[in-house]
Design an enzyme around this catalytic site. Structure first.
Site, short mmCIF file in Angstrom:
data_model
loop_
_atom_site.label_atom_id
_atom_site.label_comp_id
_atom_site.label_asym_id
_atom_site.label_seq_id
_atom_site.Cartn_x
_atom_site.Cartn_y
_atom_site.Cartn_z
N SER A 1 7.34 2.99 -18.65
CA SER A 1 6.59 3.16 -17.41
C SER A 1 5.09 3.16 -17.66
CB SER A 1 7.00 4.46 -16.72
OG SER A 1 8.35 4.43 -16.35
N ARG B 1 2.31 -0.17 -16.86
CA ARG B 1 1.13 0.08 -16.03
C ARG B 1 -0.15 -0.29 -16.79
NH1 ARG B 1 5.12 3.11 -14.09
NH2 ARG B 1 5.01 4.07 -12.00
N SER C 1 11.01 2.45 -3.53
CA SER C 1 10.72 2.52 -4.97
C SER C 1 9.24 2.76 -5.19
CB SER C 1 11.15 1.22 -5.64
OG SER C 1 10.64 1.17 -6.96
N SER C 2 8.94 3.71 -6.06
CA SER C 2 7.53 3.99 -6.38
C SER C 2 6.87 2.80 -7.05
CB SER C 2 7.45 5.21 -7.30
OG SER C 2 8.13 4.95 -8.52
N GLN C 3 7.66 1.87 -7.60
CA GLN C 3 7.08 0.71 -8.26
C GLN C 3 6.38 -0.21 -7.26
OE1 GLN C 3 10.14 -1.13 -10.63
NE2 GLN C 3 10.44 0.69 -11.89
N ASP D 1 15.88 8.85 -12.96
CA ASP D 1 16.29 8.13 -14.17
C ASP D 1 17.04 9.01 -15.17
OD1 ASP D 1 15.42 5.67 -13.38
OD2 ASP D 1 13.53 5.74 -14.45
N ARG E 1 24.24 2.70 -9.66
CA ARG E 1 24.51 3.68 -10.71
C ARG E 1 25.44 4.80 -10.26
NH1 ARG E 1 18.47 3.87 -13.56
NH2 ARG E 1 18.86 2.08 -14.92
N ARG F 1 20.84 2.28 -19.22
CA ARG F 1 21.06 3.73 -19.14
C ARG F 1 22.55 4.10 -19.15
NH1 ARG F 1 16.12 5.34 -19.17
NH2 ARG F 1 14.55 4.41 -17.81
N LYS G 1 16.74 -3.29 -23.27
CA LYS G 1 15.87 -3.27 -22.09
C LYS G 1 14.80 -2.19 -22.20
CE LYS G 1 15.96 -2.63 -17.07
NZ LYS G 1 15.14 -3.80 -16.71
#
Length: 409
Positions: free
Chosen positions: A22, A26, A144-146, A292, A323, A366, A390
């Protein structure tokens, strides 16, 4: 497929964990926006971050980011402001099923020219880069915060900056805060107050060296392993007590619910069992700010045969796989009785099982890693184990170093 079994207990070892994906992604995009004046140390060696770097260096008109969701969101925003450049941004079949309409709508409302090549609301995207002139946007905050981070990063290069108004209840706040704090760290006076984010236009930033903290979601697998062990201790680096990462809440969650103590010294985080700890009858957690680590927590509960009710999981349905469905399918192989809703998972009870569980990974890194700690208790098998590349390519090598036997089947 691999078979994993434990060969030593208690565990006592030290590992270096790769940098946060993350933070890395950025900072990689920020560095590109500001002509590579940042020297970045401990950058994630994850496939996602490698794909991000390759995409940023790609001068062709076709950019394929495979399974890298963060790269898809960030690069959609990045290419939309690259005047006089036109690209097609695509990915894997799963990526073509992951929604991106909210971000595309926001960018188009700011003046971008982005269209869909196949299905409305989903990649692949045709992006004609141009100078964006609008300086304010309102978007839903339960996304999504993305998406929000992508807008924050490119907002630094809009002629009059960018004001982002978030409409409604905000989810994944720590990830937005991480973005704002990283912007502040490089000298950009970004502000996040209430439901408003203000990003000023920034012509340049000062050259500097930044160390990327190691990934806290990757640390979760070691918290889980210690929780499933006795009298064990693992040291992992590089971690800081004043972390920018929301998943650093692991410290509190695993202390209060699983009896794991966390101690820091010179960037080394030591995890060990608290011998006086008493488990609760039911673990109840709202993971809205830390989705996550939900898979790891659920798997830890199954290993300890603890009942739990985990909420705040609405974003898990749009990840590499659904998930919640995946967790229910795979953890029930260990005798767990599980129910799920759109935003919650409940482990209600346990029954016995006899076969060696074979775990499907659903092309989700994950799913493989959250199940690995269960090998401390049972021999398990994991399909398509290299999905870990990944986010954590050296995962299985590190587990061999901890004393686990891992063999191909």
């Amino acid at each position: 497929m691999i078979e994993i079994s434990a060969h030593q207990s208690p565990i006592n070892n030290q590992l270096a964990v790769t940098g946060s994906k993350s933070e890395s992604n950025r900072l990689l995009l920020l560095n590109q926006l500001f002509e590579n004046v940042l020297k970045l140390e401990n950058v994630s060696n994850s496939e996602d971050s490698q794909l991000m770097q390759k995409a940023l260096a790609n001068k062709t008109d076709l950019i394929d980011i495979h399974h890298a969701g963060t790269a898809m969101r960030f690069l959609t925003a990045y290419y939309s402001i690259q005047a006089d450049r036109e690209v097609t941004l695509t990915g894997s079949e799963r990526m073509k099923q992951r929604p991106i309409k909210v971000l595309v709508d926001a960018l188009n409302n700011l003046g971008a020219e982005i269209s869909y090549q196949e299905n409305e609301g989903f990649p692949p995207l045709q992006i004609k880069g141009k100078k964006l002139t609008q300086d304010s946007i309102t978007i839903p905050s339960n996304i999504s915060s993305q998406y929000i981070t992508a807008l924050c990063l490119v907002g630094t290069k809009l002629p009059t900056g960018l004001t982002i108004n978030l409409d409604g209840k905000i989810i994944s706040i720590p990830y937005i805060q991480m973005t704002i704090q990283l912007l502040n760290k490089v000298g950009i006076n970004a502000v996040f107050e209430g439901n408003t984010i203000t990003i000023p236009f920034t012509a340049a930033i000062q050259p500097q060296t930044l160390q990327v903290e190691s990934d806290w979601s990757s640390a979760s697998y070691y918290y889980s392993l210690i929780a499933l062990s006795k009298n064990s201790e693992i040291k992992i680096s590089t971690y800081f007590e004043d972390s920018l990462q929301g998943d650093s809440d692991l410290q509190k969650i695993y202390a209060e619910n699983f009896g794991i103590d966390s101690n820091f010294e010179n960037g080394v985080l030591t995890l060990k069992n608290n011998p006086e700890f008493q488990f609760k009858e039911l673990i109840e957690l709202n993971l809205i700010n830390t989705p996550d680590i939900a898979q790891t927590i659920a798997a830890t509960c199954v290993g300890l045969k603890l009942k739990c009710h985990l909420t705040g999981l609405e974003t898990l349905k749009i990840k590499e796989t659904d998930r919640l469905v995946a967790l229910k399918n795979e953890l029930e192989k260990f005798g767990a009785q599980i129910s799920i809703t759109d935003d919650a998972l409940t482990i209600e009870n346990y029954t016995s099982y006899t076969e060696i569980p074979t775990i499907e990974t659903y092309n989700d890194h994950r799913m493989a890693m959250c199940m690995a700690p269960l090998a401390q208790l049972f021999t398990i098998r994991i399909k398509d184990e290299m999905v870990v590349e990944k986010s954590y390519p050296t995962f299985w090598e590190d587990w061999k170093q901890l004393g686990f036997e891992i063999k191909s089947i």
